[in-house]
Write an enzyme that holds these catalytic residues in place. Sequence first.
Site, mmCIF file in Angstrom:
data_model
loop_
_atom_site.group_PDB
_atom_site.id
_atom_site.type_symbol
_atom_site.label_atom_id
_atom_site.label_comp_id
_atom_site.label_asym_id
_atom_site.label_seq_id
_atom_site.Cartn_x
_atom_site.Cartn_y
_atom_site.Cartn_z
ATOM 1 N N LYS A 190 2.828 3.514 -5.666
ATOM 2 C CA LYS A 190 2.307 2.466 -6.578
ATOM 3 C C LYS A 190 3.377 1.964 -7.557
ATOM 4 O O LYS A 190 3.307 0.834 -7.999
ATOM 5 C CB LYS A 190 1.064 2.983 -7.306
ATOM 6 C CG LYS A 190 0.002 3.521 -6.353
ATOM 7 C CD LYS A 190 -0.235 2.626 -5.136
ATOM 8 C CE LYS A 190 -0.967 3.335 -4.021
ATOM 9 N NZ LYS A 190 -0.903 2.598 -2.737
ATOM 10 N N GLU A 230 -11.362 4.168 -1.111
ATOM 11 C CA GLU A 230 -11.792 4.462 0.250
ATOM 12 C C GLU A 230 -12.614 5.754 0.330
ATOM 13 O O GLU A 230 -12.256 6.777 -0.244
ATOM 14 C CB GLU A 230 -10.593 4.574 1.215
ATOM 15 C CG GLU A 230 -9.463 5.467 0.774
ATOM 16 C CD GLU A 230 -8.394 4.735 0.008
ATOM 17 O OE1 GLU A 230 -8.695 3.697 -0.585
ATOM 18 O OE2 GLU A 230 -7.264 5.211 -0.030
ATOM 19 N N ASP A 261 -3.266 -3.043 -2.493
ATOM 20 C CA ASP A 261 -4.312 -2.019 -2.541
ATOM 21 C C ASP A 261 -4.174 -1.181 -3.813
ATOM 22 O O ASP A 261 -3.091 -1.104 -4.404
ATOM 23 C CB ASP A 261 -4.200 -1.101 -1.304
ATOM 24 C CG ASP A 261 -5.406 -0.181 -1.172
ATOM 25 O OD1 ASP A 261 -5.259 0.905 -0.592
ATOM 26 O OD2 ASP A 261 -6.505 -0.537 -1.672
ATOM 27 N N ASN A 262 -5.264 -0.562 -4.240
ATOM 28 C CA ASN A 262 -5.249 0.468 -5.292
ATOM 29 C C ASN A 262 -4.829 -0.002 -6.676
ATOM 30 O O ASN A 262 -4.223 0.756 -7.437
ATOM 31 C CB ASN A 262 -4.306 1.623 -4.897
ATOM 32 C CG ASN A 262 -4.557 2.121 -3.523
ATOM 33 O OD1 ASN A 262 -3.695 2.040 -2.648
ATOM 34 N ND2 ASN A 262 -5.758 2.627 -3.282
ATOM 35 N N ASP A 318 0.841 -1.203 0.000
ATOM 36 C CA ASP A 318 0.000 0.000 0.000
ATOM 37 C C ASP A 318 0.868 1.241 0.000
ATOM 38 O O ASP A 318 0.470 2.290 0.506
ATOM 39 C CB ASP A 318 -0.925 -0.021 1.229
ATOM 40 C CG ASP A 318 -2.068 0.981 1.098
ATOM 41 O OD1 ASP A 318 -2.668 1.330 2.126
ATOM 42 O OD2 ASP A 318 -2.341 1.438 -0.039
HETATM 43 O O1 LIG Z 1 -0.545 7.057 -3.053
HETATM 44 C C1 LIG Z 1 -1.119 6.291 -2.284
HETATM 45 N N1 LIG Z 1 -0.463 5.594 -1.357
HETATM 46 C C2 LIG Z 1 0.962 5.786 -1.222
HETATM 47 C C3 LIG Z 1 1.324 5.583 0.197
HETATM 48 C C4 LIG Z 1 2.456 6.066 0.677
HETATM 49 C C5 LIG Z 1 2.846 5.888 2.091
HETATM 50 O O2 LIG Z 1 3.861 4.882 2.157
HETATM 51 C C6 LIG Z 1 5.124 5.478 2.389
HETATM 52 N N2 LIG Z 1 6.041 4.876 1.430
HETATM 53 C C7 LIG Z 1 5.968 4.993 0.095
HETATM 54 N N3 LIG Z 1 6.944 4.255 -0.468
HETATM 55 C C8 LIG Z 1 7.648 3.678 0.535
HETATM 56 C C9 LIG Z 1 8.748 2.827 0.562
HETATM 57 N N4 LIG Z 1 9.196 2.388 1.767
HETATM 58 C C10 LIG Z 1 8.580 2.784 2.899
HETATM 59 N N5 LIG Z 1 7.504 3.614 2.926
HETATM 60 C C11 LIG Z 1 7.064 4.056 1.749
HETATM 61 C C12 LIG Z 1 4.937 6.970 2.231
HETATM 62 O O3 LIG Z 1 5.804 7.700 3.074
HETATM 63 C C13 LIG Z 1 3.486 7.151 2.641
HETATM 64 O O4 LIG Z 1 3.323 7.188 4.032
HETATM 65 C C14 LIG Z 1 -2.601 6.157 -2.335
HETATM 66 C C15 LIG Z 1 -3.300 7.100 -3.070
HETATM 67 C C16 LIG Z 1 -4.686 7.013 -3.128
HETATM 68 N N6 LIG Z 1 -5.389 7.994 -3.902
HETATM 69 O O5 LIG Z 1 -6.636 7.910 -4.018
HETATM 70 O O6 LIG Z 1 -4.719 8.899 -4.471
HETATM 71 C C17 LIG Z 1 -5.393 6.021 -2.461
HETATM 72 C C18 LIG Z 1 -4.674 5.064 -1.730
HETATM 73 O O7 LIG Z 1 -5.321 4.037 -1.057
HETATM 74 C C19 LIG Z 1 -3.284 5.115 -1.668
HETATM 75 O O8 LIG Z 1 -2.624 4.125 -0.969
HETATM 76 MG MG LIG Z 2 -3.962 2.492 -0.544
#
Ligand SMILES: O=C(NC/C=C/[C@H]1O[C@@H](n2cnc3cncnc32)[C@H](O)[C@@H]1O)c1cc([N+](=O)[O-])cc(O)c1O
Ligand SMILES: [Mg+2]
Length: 221
Positions: A144, A199, A169-170, A141
Amino acid sequence: TGSTRPQRILRAVQKNSTRGSPCSVVNAIDDYCKHKEWAMNVGDEKGIIVDDVVLELKPITVLELGTYCAYSTVRIANLLPPEAKLITLEFNAESAAIAREIITWAGLEEKIQLIIGASGDWIPRLKEEFGIETFDLVFLDHWKDRYLPDTKLLEKCGLLKPGAVLLADNVICPGTPDYLDYVRNSPRYKSKFYRSHLEYTQEEDGLEHSVFLGMAGRGAE
Ligand SMILES: O=C(NC/C=C/[C@H]1O[C@@H](n2cnc3cncnc32)[C@H](O)[C@@H]1O)c1cc([N+](=O)[O-])cc(O)c1O
Ligand SMILES: [Mg+2]
């Protein structure tokens, strides 16, 4: 300076949930994000699918990539068997600090190991540093475009055994096309799609459930 979204989510948890009750923490975050401020938690609709996968699989070792505010961390850890452990990776220090507070508030700090760092750096170190053999469940999650490289890294590091489940997810919104193409066409995986919604919205989204079959893969059955 104003507060951040994760700080506002933590405040909502402290105000509207009971210490030591993971369910009330999950409900408080969903309530806040549904009625006050959208946030990228897996949410209540897709969360039910995650719950079903966890209850069916009964995983002992779980890896989560992308903790954010620990919504799915708490939701999953709450359903694990007593001896199970969940490792969650988060590289944003502010998010990780909020996540740690929410995990502690939920009373799940014994079950959850939160690591501050990037998945690409940490996946190769998990066996060595945490005595992990393999993961029974991986919840993807995070960014992406990291789903596919991190899946290949998990394979390379021997962290998946046949029967292990990748739950992503997603896969529709925002979408993970290269990852989907890989798990749906590689002989190493048996993949299925759980249709749902993004969500707290009516947008199309869903979860991809992929069972690892082994590196050799069993070819076309
Ligand atoms: O972009 C989305 N999720 C990215 C999540 C990112 C989270 O994971 C961490 N991260 C990233 N690479 C990492 C590598 N290593 C560690 N943490 C990391 C980031 O610091 C952030 O806290 C998203 C976007 C939508 N949306 O509708 O736009 C909906 C969703 O459900 C989503 O999950
Ligand atoms: Mg997500």
